[in-house]
Design a protein around this motif. Structure first.
Motif, PDB file in Angstrom:
ATOM      1  N   ASP A 162       0.854  -1.182   0.000  1.00  0.00           N
ATOM      2  CA  ASP A 162       0.000   0.000   0.000  1.00  0.00           C
ATOM      3  C   ASP A 162       0.890   1.233   0.000  1.00  0.00           C
ATOM      4  OD1 ASP A 162      -1.846   1.993   0.409  1.00  0.00           O
ATOM      5  OD2 ASP A 162      -2.292   1.438   2.491  1.00  0.00           O
ATOM      6  N   PHE A 163       0.816   2.008  -1.083  1.00  0.00           N
ATOM      7  CA  PHE A 163       1.655   3.192  -1.231  1.00  0.00           C
ATOM      8  C   PHE A 163       1.008   4.469  -0.691  1.00  0.00           C
ATOM      9  CE2 PHE A 163       3.628   0.694  -4.787  1.00  0.00           C
ATOM     10  CZ  PHE A 163       4.897   0.628  -4.231  1.00  0.00           C
ATOM     11  N   ILE A 164      -0.244   4.387  -0.224  1.00  0.00           N
ATOM     12  CA  ILE A 164      -0.952   5.584   0.231  1.00  0.00           C
ATOM     13  C   ILE A 164      -0.931   5.645   1.755  1.00  0.00           C
ATOM     14  CG2 ILE A 164      -3.121   6.857   0.201  1.00  0.00           C
ATOM     15  CD1 ILE A 164      -3.829   5.501  -2.390  1.00  0.00           C
ATOM     16  N   PRO A 165      -0.259   6.625   2.354  1.00  0.00           N
ATOM     17  CA  PRO A 165      -0.227   6.732   3.823  1.00  0.00           C
ATOM     18  C   PRO A 165      -1.621   6.972   4.395  1.00  0.00           C
ATOM     19  CG  PRO A 165       1.481   8.093   2.812  1.00  0.00           C
ATOM     20  CD  PRO A 165       0.575   7.656   1.699  1.00  0.00           C
ATOM     21  N   ASP A 166      -1.858   6.444   5.587  1.00  0.00           N
ATOM     22  CA  ASP A 166      -3.136   6.652   6.261  1.00  0.00           C
ATOM     23  C   ASP A 166      -3.221   8.071   6.817  1.00  0.00           C
ATOM     24  OD1 ASP A 166      -3.842   4.050   5.779  1.00  0.00           O
ATOM     25  OD2 ASP A 166      -3.129   3.322   7.723  1.00  0.00           O
ATOM     26  N   PRO A 167      -4.367   8.702   6.713  1.00  0.00           N
ATOM     27  CA  PRO A 167      -4.526  10.025   7.345  1.00  0.00           C
ATOM     28  C   PRO A 167      -4.723   9.878   8.842  1.00  0.00           C
ATOM     29  CG  PRO A 167      -6.593   9.334   6.365  1.00  0.00           C
ATOM     30  CD  PRO A 167      -5.586   8.280   5.997  1.00  0.00           C
ATOM     31  N   ASP A 168      -4.442  10.932   9.580  1.00  0.00           N
ATOM     32  CA  ASP A 168      -4.677  10.916  11.023  1.00  0.00           C
ATOM     33  C   ASP A 168      -6.168  10.907  11.352  1.00  0.00           C
ATOM     34  OD1 ASP A 168      -1.982  10.891  11.663  1.00  0.00           O
ATOM     35  OD2 ASP A 168      -1.838  13.090  11.616  1.00  0.00           O
ATOM     36  N   GLU A 169      -6.964  11.503  10.498  1.00  0.00           N
ATOM     37  CA  GLU A 169      -8.412  11.553  10.698  1.00  0.00           C
ATOM     38  C   GLU A 169      -9.112  11.372   9.354  1.00  0.00           C
ATOM     39  OE1 GLU A 169     -10.070  11.736  13.466  1.00  0.00           O
ATOM     40  OE2 GLU A 169      -8.390  12.059  14.837  1.00  0.00           O
ATOM     41  N   GLY A 170     -10.347  10.878   9.393  1.00  0.00           N
ATOM     42  CA  GLY A 170     -11.172  10.819   8.201  1.00  0.00           C
ATOM     43  C   GLY A 170     -10.954   9.575   7.363  1.00  0.00           C
ATOM     44  N   VAL A 171     -11.570   9.590   6.181  1.00  0.00           N
ATOM     45  CA  VAL A 171     -11.538   8.441   5.277  1.00  0.00           C
ATOM     46  C   VAL A 171     -10.119   8.184   4.792  1.00  0.00           C
ATOM     47  CG1 VAL A 171     -12.396   7.551   3.074  1.00  0.00           C
ATOM     48  CG2 VAL A 171     -13.909   8.863   4.556  1.00  0.00           C
ATOM     49  N   GLY A 172      -9.720   6.922   4.763  1.00  0.00           N
ATOM     50  CA  GLY A 172      -8.408   6.535   4.270  1.00  0.00           C
ATOM     51  C   GLY A 172      -8.511   5.673   3.030  1.00  0.00           C
ATOM     52  N   PHE A 173      -7.463   5.705   2.210  1.00  0.00           N
ATOM     53  CA  PHE A 173      -7.440   4.925   0.971  1.00  0.00           C
ATOM     54  C   PHE A 173      -6.189   4.056   0.938  1.00  0.00           C
ATOM     55  CE2 PHE A 173      -9.917   8.703   0.159  1.00  0.00           C
ATOM     56  CZ  PHE A 173     -11.033   8.213  -0.518  1.00  0.00           C
ATOM     57  N   SER A 174      -6.246   2.969   0.159  1.00  0.00           N
ATOM     58  CA  SER A 174      -5.084   2.113  -0.054  1.00  0.00           C
ATOM     59  C   SER A 174      -5.015   1.743  -1.525  1.00  0.00           C
ATOM     60  CB  SER A 174      -5.162   0.846   0.807  1.00  0.00           C
ATOM     61  OG  SER A 174      -6.250   0.036   0.417  1.00  0.00           O
ATOM     62  N   ALA A 175      -3.803   1.585  -2.045  1.00  0.00           N
ATOM     63  CA  ALA A 175      -3.613   1.172  -3.435  1.00  0.00           C
ATOM     64  C   ALA A 175      -2.175   0.723  -3.616  1.00  0.00           C
ATOM     65  CB  ALA A 175      -3.937   2.311  -4.407  1.00  0.00           C
ATOM     66  N   GLY A 176      -2.008  -0.331  -4.402  1.00  0.00           N
ATOM     67  CA  GLY A 176      -0.661  -0.806  -4.675  1.00  0.00           C
ATOM     68  C   GLY A 176      -0.680  -2.186  -5.311  1.00  0.00           C
ATOM     69  N   PRO A 177       0.490  -2.705  -5.663  1.00  0.00           N
ATOM     70  CA  PRO A 177       0.581  -4.015  -6.299  1.00  0.00           C
ATOM     71  C   PRO A 177       0.439  -5.148  -5.293  1.00  0.00           C
ATOM     72  CG  PRO A 177       2.766  -3.121  -5.981  1.00  0.00           C
ATOM     73  CD  PRO A 177       1.806  -2.046  -5.544  1.00  0.00           C
ATOM     74  N   MET A 178       0.129  -6.314  -5.791  1.00  0.00           N
ATOM     75  CA  MET A 178       0.085  -7.516  -4.965  1.00  0.00           C
ATOM     76  C   MET A 178       0.567  -8.708  -5.770  1.00  0.00           C
ATOM     77  SD  MET A 178      -3.913  -8.724  -4.846  1.00  0.00           S
ATOM     78  CE  MET A 178      -3.406 -10.412  -4.504  1.00  0.00           C
ATOM     79  N   VAL A 179       1.074  -9.715  -5.071  1.00  0.00           N
ATOM     80  CA  VAL A 179       1.509 -10.958  -5.698  1.00  0.00           C
ATOM     81  C   VAL A 179       1.177 -12.108  -4.761  1.00  0.00           C
ATOM     82  CG1 VAL A 179       3.850 -10.781  -4.756  1.00  0.00           C
ATOM     83  CG2 VAL A 179       3.432 -12.188  -6.798  1.00  0.00           C
ATOM     84  N   ARG A 180       0.756 -13.234  -5.316  1.00  0.00           N
ATOM     85  CA  ARG A 180       0.475 -14.408  -4.493  1.00  0.00           C
ATOM     86  C   ARG A 180       0.725 -15.673  -5.312  1.00  0.00           C
ATOM     87  NH1 ARG A 180      -5.500 -16.192  -3.166  1.00  0.00           N
ATOM     88  NH2 ARG A 180      -4.360 -18.164  -3.184  1.00  0.00           N
ATOM     89  N   LEU A 181       0.999 -16.749  -4.609  1.00  0.00           N
ATOM     90  CA  LEU A 181       1.146 -18.063  -5.216  1.00  0.00           C
ATOM     91  C   LEU A 181      -0.146 -18.847  -5.001  1.00  0.00           C
ATOM     92  CD1 LEU A 181       4.722 -19.063  -3.983  1.00  0.00           C
ATOM     93  CD2 LEU A 181       4.098 -17.917  -6.118  1.00  0.00           C
ATOM     94  N   ARG A 182      -0.567 -19.595  -6.017  1.00  0.00           N
ATOM     95  CA  ARG A 182      -1.737 -20.468  -5.883  1.00  0.00           C
ATOM     96  C   ARG A 182      -1.258 -21.901  -6.106  1.00  0.00           C
ATOM     97  NH1 ARG A 182      -7.106 -19.304  -5.846  1.00  0.00           N
ATOM     98  NH2 ARG A 182      -6.618 -17.179  -6.582  1.00  0.00           N
ATOM     99  N   SER A 183      -1.419 -22.725  -5.069  1.00  0.00           N
ATOM    100  CA  SER A 183      -0.841 -24.079  -5.090  1.00  0.00           C
ATOM    101  C   SER A 183      -1.912 -25.156  -5.059  1.00  0.00           C
ATOM    102  CB  SER A 183       0.122 -24.250  -3.906  1.00  0.00           C
ATOM    103  OG  SER A 183       1.148 -23.287  -3.957  1.00  0.00           O
TER     104      SER A 183
END
Length: 293
Positions: A90-111
């Motif tokens: 997540d490249f978006i820092p959380d705000p001290d107050e109010g609505v927060g957002f998150s966004a960024g890459p992800m990777v996972r293995l499926r076995s």
């Protein structure tokens, strides 16, 4: 976006995204100079281990016990959050107050079904081992704090990823909604609802059944089935966590328990791997311990 690190880590292993606790649990007071009010407000690292009990393959009615590593961190405002056999950033820092957002890459293995010895069903195992998928994509979300009281939150998140290793060669996307509330200074609870959608390539790889199988007697050969994409499943997860120091905001050792249920639908439920050899009701239980520095 996630700040109660041991909780978020194990929750993600159970296909659930847990919202922030440490920041929500702070007693509201004027901003003070000096060190962060909680261990989670600055850089931190959480490590640990969990034990999970889950279906031996998607649609199975046999279950295996698996050891689940836990790691989560925040460095220079960039959050590293766990996913099942993977991570999301997540490249978006959380705000001290109010609505927060998150966004960024992800990777996972499926076995799923990559090792016939783990399938626990000789007939399904006779249809061959599958390749391990490496799924690369992204995760976005939004968190609404103080929904019913000053310390709870409601989060909406969407993960989407594509196989880049040439296994199923398809994609999935999974939206979820999570309500989080502390029960005390040391204990927290989280309830998450989620669903997953898959494309035709994903469905074909994991749920289609060929019409013949020379490794099985004729009476054991499953009916042929051609799977197509669409909604794969929906489910619910309940999480309980307890900080052993009695105060989650100071880090240290925490215990986490998760109970989850999901139902396979459409072709994921209709495939003979599920409808004849397994069950479309899928359960997940996990217990873990983590330490936050």
């Amino acid at each position: 976006m996630n700040r109660f690190a041991p909780v978020a880590a194990l929750a993600s292993l159970g296909l659930l995204a847990t919202p922030a606790f440490a920041r929500d649990a702070e007693i509201e007071e004027p901003v003070r100079a000096g060190p962060p009010a909680t261990v989670f407000d600055g850089d931190f690292l959480s490590v640990g281990v969990g034990v999970g009990y889950n279906a031996s393959y998607s649609g199975s009615d046999d279950y295996n016990v698996n050891v689940l590593p836990i790691i989560q961190a925040s460095v220079w405002g960039i959050d590293i959050n766990p996913r099942p056999a993977g991570i999301a950033i997540d490249f978006i820092p959380d705000p001290d107050e109010g609505v927060g957002f998150s966004a960024g890459p992800m990777v996972r293995l499926r076995s799923d079904r990559v090792d016939a010895e783990d399938v626990n069903d000789d007939i399904v195992a006779a249809y061959g081992e599958l390749d391990r998928a490496v799924e690369l994509g992204g995760s976005v979300g939004v968190k609404f704090p103080k929904v019913l009281h000053p310390y709870d939150s409601l989060s909406v998140n969407v993960d989407a990823a594509w196989d880049v290793a040439g296994a199923h060669g398809g994609m999935y996307w999974s939206p979820s909604v999570t309500y989080f509330s502390p029960l005390s200074r040391a204990t927290a609870a989280s309830l998450s609802l989620s669903t997953t959608f898959i494309d035709d390539d994903f469905a074909d790889y994991y749920y289609s059944v060929p019409t013949t199988n020379t490794l099985l007697p004729d009476e054991d050969v499953l009916p042929g089935f051609q799977a197509e994409g669409g909604m794969q499943s929906y489910g619910v997860n309940l999480l309980l966590a307890h900080d052993l120091s009695g105060d989650v905001t100071d880090g240290g050792l925490s215990l986490v328990g998760i109970g989850g249920w999901s139902k396979l639908v459409n072709d994921a439920a209709d495939t003979p791997f599920t409808s004849i050899r397994g069950n479309n009701d899928q359960y997940f239980i996990a217990l873990g311990v983590g330490y936050t520095f």
